[in-house]
Structure formats: C-alpha cells, structure tokens
Motif scaffolding. Structure first.
Motif, PDB file in Angstrom:
ATOM      1  N   LYS A 277       0.831  -1.214   0.000  1.00  0.00           N
ATOM      2  CA  LYS A 277       0.000   0.000   0.000  1.00  0.00           C
ATOM      3  C   LYS A 277       0.862   1.260   0.000  1.00  0.00           C
ATOM      4  N   ALA A 278       1.927   1.260   0.783  1.00  0.00           N
ATOM      5  CA  ALA A 278       2.769   2.451   0.914  1.00  0.00           C
ATOM      6  C   ALA A 278       3.694   2.668  -0.280  1.00  0.00           C
ATOM      7  N   SER A 279       4.170   1.581  -0.875  1.00  0.00           N
ATOM      8  CA  SER A 279       5.171   1.698  -1.941  1.00  0.00           C
ATOM      9  C   SER A 279       4.603   1.595  -3.348  1.00  0.00           C
ATOM     10  N   GLY A 280       3.421   0.988  -3.472  1.00  0.00           N
ATOM     11  CA  GLY A 280       2.877   0.739  -4.812  1.00  0.00           C
ATOM     12  C   GLY A 280       3.484  -0.485  -5.468  1.00  0.00           C
ATOM     13  N   LYS A 281       4.348  -1.190  -4.758  1.00  0.00           N
ATOM     14  CA  LYS A 281       4.973  -2.416  -5.273  1.00  0.00           C
ATOM     15  C   LYS A 281       4.254  -3.626  -4.683  1.00  0.00           C
ATOM     16  N   THR A 282       4.510  -4.778  -5.253  1.00  0.00           N
ATOM     17  CA  THR A 282       3.889  -6.009  -4.764  1.00  0.00           C
ATOM     18  C   THR A 282       4.519  -6.432  -3.442  1.00  0.00           C
ATOM     19  N   GLY A 283       3.700  -6.741  -2.469  1.00  0.00           N
ATOM     20  CA  GLY A 283       4.180  -7.282  -1.201  1.00  0.00           C
ATOM     21  C   GLY A 283       4.413  -8.769  -1.350  1.00  0.00           C
ATOM     22  N   VAL A 284       5.513  -9.262  -0.804  1.00  0.00           N
ATOM     23  CA  VAL A 284       5.861 -10.682  -0.925  1.00  0.00           C
ATOM     24  C   VAL A 284       5.999 -11.282   0.470  1.00  0.00           C
ATOM     25  N   ILE A 285       5.336 -12.423   0.660  1.00  0.00           N
ATOM     26  CA  ILE A 285       5.358 -13.147   1.932  1.00  0.00           C
ATOM     27  C   ILE A 285       6.011 -14.505   1.696  1.00  0.00           C
ATOM     28  N   LEU A 286       6.848 -14.941   2.620  1.00  0.00           N
ATOM     29  CA  LEU A 286       7.412 -16.291   2.593  1.00  0.00           C
ATOM     30  C   LEU A 286       7.171 -16.916   3.962  1.00  0.00           C
ATOM     31  N   THR A 287       6.459 -18.024   3.971  1.00  0.00           N
ATOM     32  CA  THR A 287       6.156 -18.683   5.239  1.00  0.00           C
ATOM     33  C   THR A 287       6.326 -20.188   5.110  1.00  0.00           C
ATOM     34  N   THR A 288       6.220 -20.863   6.196  1.00  0.00           N
ATOM     35  CA  THR A 288       6.381 -22.305   6.207  1.00  0.00           C
ATOM     36  C   THR A 288       5.020 -22.993   6.047  1.00  0.00           C
ATOM     37  N   SER A 289       5.035 -24.283   6.043  1.00  0.00           N
ATOM     38  CA  SER A 289       3.818 -25.064   5.780  1.00  0.00           C
ATOM     39  C   SER A 289       2.883 -25.095   6.982  1.00  0.00           C
ATOM     40  N   GLY A 290       1.708 -25.692   6.763  1.00  0.00           N
ATOM     41  CA  GLY A 290       0.747 -25.936   7.839  1.00  0.00           C
ATOM     42  C   GLY A 290       0.300 -24.676   8.525  1.00  0.00           C
ATOM     43  N   PRO A 291       0.585 -24.545   9.833  1.00  0.00           N
ATOM     44  CA  PRO A 291       0.139 -23.362  10.559  1.00  0.00           C
ATOM     45  C   PRO A 291       0.745 -22.077  10.001  1.00  0.00           C
ATOM     46  N   GLY A 292       1.900 -22.169   9.408  1.00  0.00           N
ATOM     47  CA  GLY A 292       2.491 -20.989   8.772  1.00  0.00           C
ATOM     48  C   GLY A 292       1.599 -20.452   7.675  1.00  0.00           C
ATOM     49  N   LEU A 293       1.067 -21.357   6.888  1.00  0.00           N
ATOM     50  CA  LEU A 293       0.160 -20.957   5.818  1.00  0.00           C
ATOM     51  C   LEU A 293      -1.187 -20.497   6.376  1.00  0.00           C
ATOM     52  N   THR A 294      -1.748 -21.245   7.310  1.00  0.00           N
ATOM     53  CA  THR A 294      -3.073 -20.863   7.810  1.00  0.00           C
ATOM     54  C   THR A 294      -3.043 -19.501   8.501  1.00  0.00           C
ATOM     55  N   ASN A 295      -1.904 -19.118   9.049  1.00  0.00           N
ATOM     56  CA  ASN A 295      -1.793 -17.825   9.723  1.00  0.00           C
ATOM     57  C   ASN A 295      -1.771 -16.638   8.765  1.00  0.00           C
ATOM     58  N   ILE A 296      -1.612 -16.860   7.467  1.00  0.00           N
ATOM     59  CA  ILE A 296      -1.640 -15.733   6.526  1.00  0.00           C
ATOM     60  C   ILE A 296      -2.986 -15.601   5.810  1.00  0.00           C
ATOM     61  N   ILE A 297      -3.961 -16.410   6.174  1.00  0.00           N
ATOM     62  CA  ILE A 297      -5.278 -16.334   5.536  1.00  0.00           C
ATOM     63  C   ILE A 297      -5.907 -14.948   5.729  1.00  0.00           C
ATOM     64  N   THR A 298      -5.876 -14.406   6.935  1.00  0.00           N
ATOM     65  CA  THR A 298      -6.481 -13.097   7.185  1.00  0.00           C
ATOM     66  C   THR A 298      -5.811 -11.995   6.362  1.00  0.00           C
ATOM     67  N   PRO A 299      -4.488 -11.883   6.356  1.00  0.00           N
ATOM     68  CA  PRO A 299      -3.885 -10.852   5.501  1.00  0.00           C
ATOM     69  C   PRO A 299      -4.178 -11.063   4.009  1.00  0.00           C
ATOM     70  N   LEU A 300      -4.229 -12.313   3.566  1.00  0.00           N
ATOM     71  CA  LEU A 300      -4.552 -12.567   2.154  1.00  0.00           C
ATOM     72  C   LEU A 300      -5.964 -12.076   1.832  1.00  0.00           C
ATOM     73  N   GLN A 301      -6.913 -12.388   2.708  1.00  0.00           N
ATOM     74  CA  GLN A 301      -8.294 -11.954   2.481  1.00  0.00           C
ATOM     75  C   GLN A 301      -8.397 -10.434   2.522  1.00  0.00           C
ATOM     76  N   ASP A 302      -7.696  -9.807   3.446  1.00  0.00           N
ATOM     77  CA  ASP A 302      -7.716  -8.353   3.551  1.00  0.00           C
ATOM     78  C   ASP A 302      -7.132  -7.721   2.286  1.00  0.00           C
ATOM     79  N   ALA A 303      -6.017  -8.263   1.804  1.00  0.00           N
ATOM     80  CA  ALA A 303      -5.392  -7.739   0.588  1.00  0.00           C
ATOM     81  C   ALA A 303      -6.299  -7.927  -0.624  1.00  0.00           C
ATOM     82  N   LYS A 304      -6.951  -9.064  -0.704  1.00  0.00           N
ATOM     83  CA  LYS A 304      -7.864  -9.298  -1.824  1.00  0.00           C
ATOM     84  C   LYS A 304      -9.019  -8.302  -1.788  1.00  0.00           C
ATOM     85  N   GLY A 305      -9.577  -8.103  -0.607  1.00  0.00           N
ATOM     86  CA  GLY A 305     -10.694  -7.173  -0.459  1.00  0.00           C
ATOM     87  C   GLY A 305     -10.328  -5.738  -0.820  1.00  0.00           C
ATOM     88  N   ASP A 306      -9.086  -5.355  -0.567  1.00  0.00           N
ATOM     89  CA  ASP A 306      -8.615  -3.993  -0.850  1.00  0.00           C
ATOM     90  C   ASP A 306      -7.857  -3.892  -2.169  1.00  0.00           C
TER      91      ASP A 306
END
Length: 140
Positions: free
Chosen positions: A70-99
């Motif tokens: 949002k601040a830079s106008g560039k694509t934000g990139v996330i790197l996380t691990t499997s399982g709970p690492g992935l499930t913990n980024i669901i909220t930010p993914l949904q928020d980013a999609k909505g915006d």
C-alpha cells in the motif's frame, strides 16, 4: 548477478531458483517467518540483494507485506512455512484481496511423497487459500 550467470555453478536447487526469480522480477523486500519447510529457500537469501524482513508471526508478515504494498505501490511478498504458517496468513490474504492490494504469498509444504498422508504440518494449502486470492497453486 544470479547463480545461473556462473558458468561452472553446481545444479540449482529450488530455493535458489525461487530466490533468483524474485531478484529478476525486482523484488527488494520479502516479509517472512522461518520454518522447516522453507529453510532451503531462506538459505538462498544469505548475501542477497533482497531484504528479508523477519517478523514475530506469519500473520504479521502478511500484514507487513500488505502495508508495504500500500505504501510503496509495489507487490508485497510473503514467505512462510507449511501448515500453521500458511493458515496464519489467511487473514492478511483476504484483507489484501478485499482492498485489491498486490501480494504474492509463498509457502513451504511437506515433501511431495508425504502430501495426502496427514504428515506433520501438512495442510490443504491450495484449498484453504483459493477463496482469498486470485490464484493458488502447488508445485509438485
């Protein structure tokens, strides 16, 4: 320069290929959290031109990447691990999609032979992320 530019280089591993693709696409910052399934990728960030920003949790990584986008106008990139690492980024993914915020989320996964066996930290990553992003794919 990437490892692929070195003529006598050893065969490239997946983590290095991924890292070099990020460099070639102009990524300057990756927001992430380490775990067993993404350590080979993290190894490629040693002495990298990409700034790897370690956060306290995967959800923080997602929100930090979204804020950066949002601040830079560039694509934000996330790197996380499997399982709970992935499930913990669901909220930010949904928020980013909505915006309509541009983000790329990369996640580790259990070894291919263990997919579908209910292995430690395995989750149905594409099924979980498909509703909250434009494209979800698992490399096998």
């Amino acid at each position: 320069a990437t490892l692929a530019d070195e003529p006598d280089a050893a065969p490239m591993l997946g983590g290095r290929i991924l890292h070099d693709a990020l460099v070639e696409n102009g990524v300057k910052h990756v927001f992430g959290y380490s775990g067993g399934a993404n350590l080979p990728v993290l190894d490629a960030f040693h002495a990298s031109p990409i700034n790897f920003v370690m956060n306290r949790s995967e959800q923080c990584c997602g929100h930090a990447a979204e804020g950066y986008a949002k601040a830079s106008g560039k694509t934000g990139v996330i790197l996380t691990t499997s399982g709970p690492g992935l499930t913990n980024i669901i909220t930010p993914l949904q928020d980013a999609k909505g915006d309509s915020v541009p983000m790329v989320a990369l996640s580790g996964q259990v070894p291919t032979a263990a997919v579908g066996t209910d292995a430690f930290q395995e989750c149905a990553s594409t099924d979980l992320t498909r509703p909250c992003c434009k494209w979800s794919y698992q490399i096998r």
